[in-house]
Each structure stands twice: as structure tokens, then as C-alpha cells.
Enzyme design. Structure first.
Site, short mmCIF file in Angstrom:
data_model
loop_
_atom_site.label_atom_id
_atom_site.label_comp_id
_atom_site.label_asym_id
_atom_site.label_seq_id
_atom_site.Cartn_x
_atom_site.Cartn_y
_atom_site.Cartn_z
N SER A 105 -55.82 40.81 28.28
CA SER A 105 -56.80 41.05 29.34
C SER A 105 -57.31 42.50 29.30
O SER A 105 -58.48 42.76 29.62
CB SER A 105 -56.21 40.72 30.72
N ARG A 113 -44.55 46.79 20.50
CA ARG A 113 -43.73 47.29 19.41
C ARG A 113 -43.65 48.80 19.52
O ARG A 113 -44.64 49.45 19.91
CB ARG A 113 -44.34 46.95 18.03
N HIS A 170 -49.72 51.55 30.33
CA HIS A 170 -48.35 51.17 30.70
C HIS A 170 -48.32 50.83 32.19
O HIS A 170 -48.92 51.54 33.01
CB HIS A 170 -47.38 52.33 30.41
C1 GAR Z 1 -50.17 45.43 30.42
O1 GAR Z 1 -49.70 45.35 31.73
C2 GAR Z 1 -49.69 46.73 29.78
O2 GAR Z 1 -49.60 47.77 30.68
C3 GAR Z 1 -48.35 46.32 29.28
O3 GAR Z 1 -48.54 45.04 28.75
C4 GAR Z 1 -49.51 44.37 29.55
C5 GAR Z 1 -50.51 43.68 28.63
O4 GAR Z 1 -51.37 42.86 29.38
N1 GAR Z 1 -47.84 47.24 28.32
C6 GAR Z 1 -46.57 47.65 28.27
O5 GAR Z 1 -45.72 47.23 29.02
C7 GAR Z 1 -46.28 48.69 27.20
N2 GAR Z 1 -45.03 49.35 27.46
P1 GAR Z 1 -52.63 42.18 28.71
O6 GAR Z 1 -52.15 41.52 27.41
O7 GAR Z 1 -53.12 41.20 29.71
O8 GAR Z 1 -53.62 43.27 28.41
#
Ligand code: GAR
Length: 212
Positions: A30, A108, A126
Site C-alpha cells: 500500500s 529484510r 517504519h
Molecule cells: C508498513 O506499515 C511499514 O511501516 C512496515 O511494513 C508495512 C508495509 O505495509 N515496515 C516495517 O515494519 C519495517 N520495519 P504495506 O505493504 O501496505 O506498504
């Protein structure tokens, strides 16, 4: 450089030629889509030139098909080390001639192979107010800790996980009865707002654009 809440008014950032973005994603994508839409709406004078996912089943890959954005799968299981995967990422992003790389839900750990290839040009999003709750379970940790305020952070990437100069943060309250899912949904809404702004700020830091 930290930009405090409330965020400044949205304004188009003009670059000539448009900034070329590489995006890395492991999940639903997203945030990747929010970046594409920010480019296409003119909020950001940029284009997403290449998406790379590390899992063929990542939802981000489906979104890239629908949005007609070039995409590649670099399956981490096919690489003998984190460094080898990162070298492959760099090769692909260099071939696509990207200016900045965004880790939009890349689950990763990255190495100096990637960080040194894109100094001050590698951005991570994050789901917490860093430096609180680093790592892969940030939203659950925030709920378990009982914080009443949480949020999301876009920052430049350094070697230690979820560290580096903060570009933009957004804060939001934890509501009574919030679950990981409900809180995650509200955090995502804020991530979609701040990530394009963070790209603009990173580009401005590097002198890659002027405000229009
Ligand atoms: C997001 O909330 C991002 O902040 C998190 O993964 C999600 C991806 O959402 N990232 C982490 O936790 C990195 N440490 P999305 O696939 O809907 O963009």
C-alpha cells in the site's frame, strides 16, 4: 532533519527531469501504491521506475501489474547471503537509473552493500515513532507497552536496523480497544501521507529538486 507535526501544507516539488524512484517491498504494497499515486497526481515530480519484491506472493507485485509499473522478483531464498541479495538489488536499481530508493515495507535486514550504493538516498518507512519500537513487530510492541501515542517514521537508512536521520514523523493516539489490525490501518493512512513528503525532503537535501 526532523519535520514536526503538524506537517507543512502539501506543495508540489518540481524536479527536472523527474526524480526516478526505486521501491522495495515485501508485503501488500500500500505504501508503494501511495508513492505511485503521489507521482501521478503531481504531488511529487517523480516516477516509480522499478519495484522489487523479495517474495513472488507479495501483494505489491499485483499492484505493480495493475498500476503498470515495472517490477522484479529477487527472491531472497535464491541468494547465499544478505550481501548477495543487496548486490542484486543495486544491480537492478542501477540498470533502472534510479535516484532514490524507498524501502516500503521491506522486511529484510539490509547491508552496507545497499546503503553505500545509495548514500543519503535510501529511505525506510517504519510503523512507530522511532527510536521507540524498532524491528518487525513495532505495532504489537506499542500496544503491549500501553503507549497512548504512536505513529510512523520515514528516515534515511543506516546499518543498525530502523535507525538513521529522521525525515518525517506523524503521531496518532492509541484508542481504547485498539487491536493490532485497527491501529495498523490508521498508521498506514499516515504512512501514505508522510512517505511522499519524505521523498521530497530527501531530494531537497541532495539538491535534486527545487520547490515549485
Ligand atoms: C508498513 O506499515 C511499514 O511501516 C512496515 O511494513 C508495512 C508495509 O505495509 N515496515 C516495517 O515494519 C519495517 N520495519 P504495506 O505493504 O501496505 O506498504
Amino acid at each position: 532533519m526532523a519535520v514536526q507535526w503538524p506537517l507543512p501544507p502539501e506543495h508540489p516539488i518540481v524536479t527536472k527531469p523527474p526524480l526516478r524512484l526505486g521501491v522495495m517491498a515485501s508485503g501488500s504494497g500500500s505504501n508503494f501504491e501511495a508513492l505511485v499515486q503521489a507521482c501521478r497526481s503531481g504531488q511529487l515530480s517523480a516516477e516509480v521506475s522499478l519495484l522489487i519484491v523479495n517474495k513472488p506472493e507479495a501483494g505489491a507485485l499485483r499492484r505493480a501489474e495493475v498500476l503498470d509499473v515495472p517490477a522484479q522478483v529477487l527472491d531472497h531464498r535464491n541468494y547465499p547471503s544478505r550481501e548477495a541479495l543487496d548486490r542484486a538489488l543495486v544491480t537492478s536499481f542501477r540498470a533502472a537509473q534510479v535516484d532514490l530508493v524507498v524501502m516500503a515495507g521491506w522486511m529484510r535486514i539490509v547491508t552496507q552493500e545497499l546503503i553505500e550504493a545509495y548514500p543519503e538516498r535510501l529511505i525506510n518507512i517504519h510503523p512507530s515513532l522511532l527510536p521507540s519500537f524498532r524491528g518487525a513487530k513495532a505495532i504489537r510492541q506499542a500496544l503491549e507497552a500501553g503507549v497512548t501515542l504512536t505513529g510512523c517514521t520515514a528516515h534515511l537508512v543506516e546499518l543498525e536496523v530502523d535507525t538513521g536521520p529522521i525525515l518525517v514523523q506523524a503521531a496518532l493516539p492509541v484508542l481504547d480497544g485498539d487491536s493490532e489490525a485497527s491501529l495498523s490501518e490508521r498508521i498506514h493512512q499516515q504512512e501514505h501521507r508522510i512517505l511522499p513528503l519524505a521523498v521530497s525532503l530527501a531530494a531537497q537535501r541532495l539538491g535534486l529538486c527545487a520547490q515549485g
